[in-house]
Design a protein around this motif. Structure first.
Motif, mmCIF file in Angstrom:
data_model
loop_
_atom_site.group_PDB
_atom_site.id
_atom_site.type_symbol
_atom_site.label_atom_id
_atom_site.label_comp_id
_atom_site.label_asym_id
_atom_site.label_seq_id
_atom_site.Cartn_x
_atom_site.Cartn_y
_atom_site.Cartn_z
ATOM 1 N N THR A 63 2.687 -3.793 -23.282
ATOM 2 C CA THR A 63 2.869 -2.390 -23.642
ATOM 3 C C THR A 63 1.668 -1.546 -23.216
ATOM 4 O O THR A 63 1.679 -0.336 -23.378
ATOM 5 N N ASP A 64 0.649 -2.195 -22.668
ATOM 6 C CA ASP A 64 -0.561 -1.507 -22.221
ATOM 7 C C ASP A 64 -1.047 -2.175 -20.935
ATOM 8 O O ASP A 64 -1.218 -3.400 -20.885
ATOM 9 N N TYR A 65 -1.252 -1.375 -19.893
ATOM 10 C CA TYR A 65 -1.702 -1.920 -18.610
ATOM 11 C C TYR A 65 -3.046 -2.630 -18.731
ATOM 12 O O TYR A 65 -3.348 -3.542 -17.957
ATOM 13 N N LYS A 66 -3.850 -2.229 -19.699
ATOM 14 C CA LYS A 66 -5.174 -2.825 -19.847
ATOM 15 C C LYS A 66 -5.097 -4.294 -20.228
ATOM 16 O O LYS A 66 -6.076 -5.032 -20.063
ATOM 17 N N ASP A 67 -3.953 -4.724 -20.731
ATOM 18 C CA ASP A 67 -3.800 -6.118 -21.140
ATOM 19 C C ASP A 67 -3.356 -7.035 -20.000
ATOM 20 O O ASP A 67 -3.298 -8.253 -20.178
ATOM 21 N N ILE A 68 -3.046 -6.453 -18.849
ATOM 22 C CA ILE A 68 -2.531 -7.240 -17.725
ATOM 23 C C ILE A 68 -3.690 -7.766 -16.882
ATOM 24 O O ILE A 68 -4.595 -7.009 -16.521
ATOM 25 N N PRO A 69 -3.690 -9.033 -16.533
ATOM 26 C CA PRO A 69 -4.774 -9.587 -15.703
ATOM 27 C C PRO A 69 -4.800 -8.975 -14.309
ATOM 28 O O PRO A 69 -3.789 -8.481 -13.802
ATOM 29 N N ASP A 87 4.707 9.437 -14.202
ATOM 30 C CA ASP A 87 3.794 8.713 -15.081
ATOM 31 C C ASP A 87 3.590 7.279 -14.612
ATOM 32 O O ASP A 87 2.450 6.790 -14.557
ATOM 33 N N ILE A 88 4.668 6.589 -14.248
ATOM 34 C CA ILE A 88 4.551 5.193 -13.822
ATOM 35 C C ILE A 88 3.701 5.079 -12.563
ATOM 36 O O ILE A 88 2.827 4.212 -12.446
ATOM 37 N N SER A 89 3.946 5.965 -11.591
ATOM 38 C CA SER A 89 3.184 5.899 -10.342
ATOM 39 C C SER A 89 1.697 6.144 -10.585
ATOM 40 O O SER A 89 0.838 5.477 -9.992
ATOM 41 N N ARG A 90 1.394 7.088 -11.467
ATOM 42 C CA ARG A 90 -0.020 7.362 -11.782
ATOM 43 C C ARG A 90 -0.675 6.166 -12.470
ATOM 44 O O ARG A 90 -1.809 5.791 -12.154
ATOM 45 N N LYS A 91 0.061 5.570 -13.411
ATOM 46 C CA LYS A 91 -0.514 4.439 -14.145
ATOM 47 C C LYS A 91 -0.705 3.234 -13.222
ATOM 48 O O LYS A 91 -1.715 2.519 -13.329
ATOM 49 N N ASN A 93 -1.315 3.393 -10.091
ATOM 50 C CA ASN A 93 -2.467 3.730 -9.254
ATOM 51 C C ASN A 93 -3.775 3.519 -10.011
ATOM 52 O O ASN A 93 -4.747 2.997 -9.462
ATOM 53 N N GLU A 94 -3.785 3.907 -11.275
ATOM 54 C CA GLU A 94 -4.992 3.746 -12.083
ATOM 55 C C GLU A 94 -5.307 2.279 -12.337
ATOM 56 O O GLU A 94 -6.455 1.925 -12.599
ATOM 57 N N HIS A 95 -4.272 1.443 -12.262
ATOM 58 C CA HIS A 95 -4.447 0.010 -12.550
ATOM 59 C C HIS A 95 -4.011 -0.831 -11.349
ATOM 60 O O HIS A 95 -3.381 -1.878 -11.512
ATOM 61 N N LYS A 96 -4.398 -0.394 -10.165
ATOM 62 C CA LYS A 96 -4.029 -1.121 -8.951
ATOM 63 C C LYS A 96 -4.529 -2.556 -8.957
ATOM 64 O O LYS A 96 -3.996 -3.409 -8.239
ATOM 65 N N SER A 97 -5.536 -2.822 -9.754
ATOM 66 C CA SER A 97 -6.116 -4.163 -9.774
ATOM 67 C C SER A 97 -5.120 -5.217 -10.247
ATOM 68 O O SER A 97 -5.296 -6.407 -9.976
ATOM 69 N N PHE A 112 17.662 10.391 -3.874
ATOM 70 C CA PHE A 112 16.562 10.533 -2.930
ATOM 71 C C PHE A 112 15.320 11.081 -3.617
ATOM 72 O O PHE A 112 15.403 11.714 -4.670
ATOM 73 N N ALA A 113 14.181 10.838 -2.980
ATOM 74 C CA ALA A 113 12.865 11.346 -3.397
ATOM 75 C C ALA A 113 12.274 10.596 -4.580
ATOM 76 O O ALA A 113 11.200 10.958 -5.056
ATOM 77 N N ASN A 114 12.941 9.545 -5.053
ATOM 78 C CA ASN A 114 12.354 8.769 -6.144
ATOM 79 C C ASN A 114 11.109 8.021 -5.705
ATOM 80 O O ASN A 114 10.274 7.649 -6.539
ATOM 81 N N ASP A 115 10.977 7.800 -4.392
ATOM 82 C CA ASP A 115 9.793 7.102 -3.893
ATOM 83 C C ASP A 115 8.594 8.039 -3.704
ATOM 84 O O ASP A 115 7.458 7.581 -3.604
ATOM 85 N N GLU A 116 8.834 9.352 -3.695
ATOM 86 C CA GLU A 116 7.757 10.291 -3.379
ATOM 87 C C GLU A 116 6.571 10.225 -4.347
ATOM 88 O O GLU A 116 5.409 10.277 -3.911
ATOM 89 N N PRO A 117 6.791 10.102 -5.668
ATOM 90 C CA PRO A 117 5.623 9.980 -6.550
ATOM 91 C C PRO A 117 4.757 8.771 -6.225
ATOM 92 O O PRO A 117 3.523 8.834 -6.343
ATOM 93 N N TYR A 118 5.361 7.696 -5.788
ATOM 94 C CA TYR A 118 4.618 6.466 -5.478
ATOM 95 C C TYR A 118 3.890 6.586 -4.137
ATOM 96 O O TYR A 118 2.812 6.016 -3.964
ATOM 97 N N LEU A 119 4.488 7.329 -3.226
ATOM 98 C CA LEU A 119 3.877 7.502 -1.902
ATOM 99 C C LEU A 119 2.615 8.351 -1.957
ATOM 100 O O LEU A 119 1.848 8.390 -0.984
ATOM 101 N N ARG A 120 2.376 9.032 -3.052
ATOM 102 C CA ARG A 120 1.105 9.741 -3.222
ATOM 103 C C ARG A 120 -0.058 8.768 -3.297
ATOM 104 O O ARG A 120 -1.191 9.120 -2.931
ATOM 105 N N PHE A 121 0.217 7.554 -3.784
ATOM 106 C CA PHE A 121 -0.857 6.605 -4.078
ATOM 107 C C PHE A 121 -0.787 5.306 -3.282
ATOM 108 O O PHE A 121 -1.786 4.595 -3.178
ATOM 109 N N PHE A 122 0.398 4.981 -2.755
ATOM 110 C CA PHE A 122 0.592 3.705 -2.074
ATOM 111 C C PHE A 122 1.121 3.937 -0.664
ATOM 112 O O PHE A 122 1.895 4.870 -0.437
ATOM 113 N N PRO A 123 0.735 3.104 0.313
ATOM 114 C CA PRO A 123 1.247 3.250 1.678
ATOM 115 C C PRO A 123 2.755 3.034 1.730
ATOM 116 O O PRO A 123 3.319 2.290 0.918
#
Length: 201
Positions: A63-69, A87-91, A93-97, A112-123
């Protein structure tokens, strides 16, 4: 193979059951209420195709990205409502690790355009989409019921490479095969845009 399913509604649980049935290590990212339900009851896929039932020991829930290895996931399957994409794309990106270097994101949302938020941060080579004309409903928070099926779930890219061709769908073919082998027909395509337009029309 490690797979994160972000969006634990009817489609997310159905996809999770498909992946687990094929031997993948599945993690769900869920809201607290849903997380508690699947931690208690496990997940089930019922309906018109193969039925599956997996106990809570068969998957992980976050339930929290900080808990994911770090360096955890080969694929992220996004099956949330479209309004959550920003929100998902931003999170992510913040936790790309949490993603492996060549991890792929597949968006299981029609239109269409559902991929656009993700393309801001990912190739663009990392972001794929799906066409879904299979009906899912969630009678309980931990159950996905497949109610109707028209055509295979299609995976591919809506983005073009430097030569003007749609990006190769082969990197996500393993996911379509796993869905198909779990009993729900699925394929990859280099013409996903055509099929999405057909569904919209």
């Amino acid at each position: 193979m490690n797979i994160l399913i972000n969006g634990t509604g009817a489609i997310g649980i159905g996809l999770g059951a498909s992946m687990i049935s094929q031997g993948a290590n599945v993690s769900f990212f869920a809201r607290e209420e849903t997380a508690n339900a699947i931690r208690k009851n496990g997940i089930k896929r019922t309906g018109i195709f193969n039925h599956y039932s997996f106990g809570p020991e068969s998957f992980k829930v976050y339930t929290d990205y900080k808990d994911i290895p770090d360096n955890e996931f080969d694929f992220v399957l996004v099956s949330s409502k479209t309004i959550a994409n920003d929100d998902i794309s931003r999170k992510l990106n913040e936790h790309k690790s949490i993603l492996k270097e060549d991890a792929k994101i597949i968006i299981f949302q029609n239109g269409f355009a559902n991929d656009e938020p993700y393309l801001r941060f990912f190739p663009k080579e990392q972001v794929y989409c799906a066409r879904v004309i299979t009906g899912f409903k969630r009678p309980e928070r931990y159950i996905s019921e497949v109610t109707v099926h028209t055509e295979p779930i299609l995976l591919g890219s809506l983005q073009k490479d430097d030569d003007g061709e749609f990006i190769d769908s082969r990197p996500v073919s393993i996911i379509s095969k796993m869905i198909n082998d779990s009993g729900i027909p699925s394929e990859t395509t280099e013409e996903l845009d055509k099929f999405l337009w057909a569904k919209m029309l």
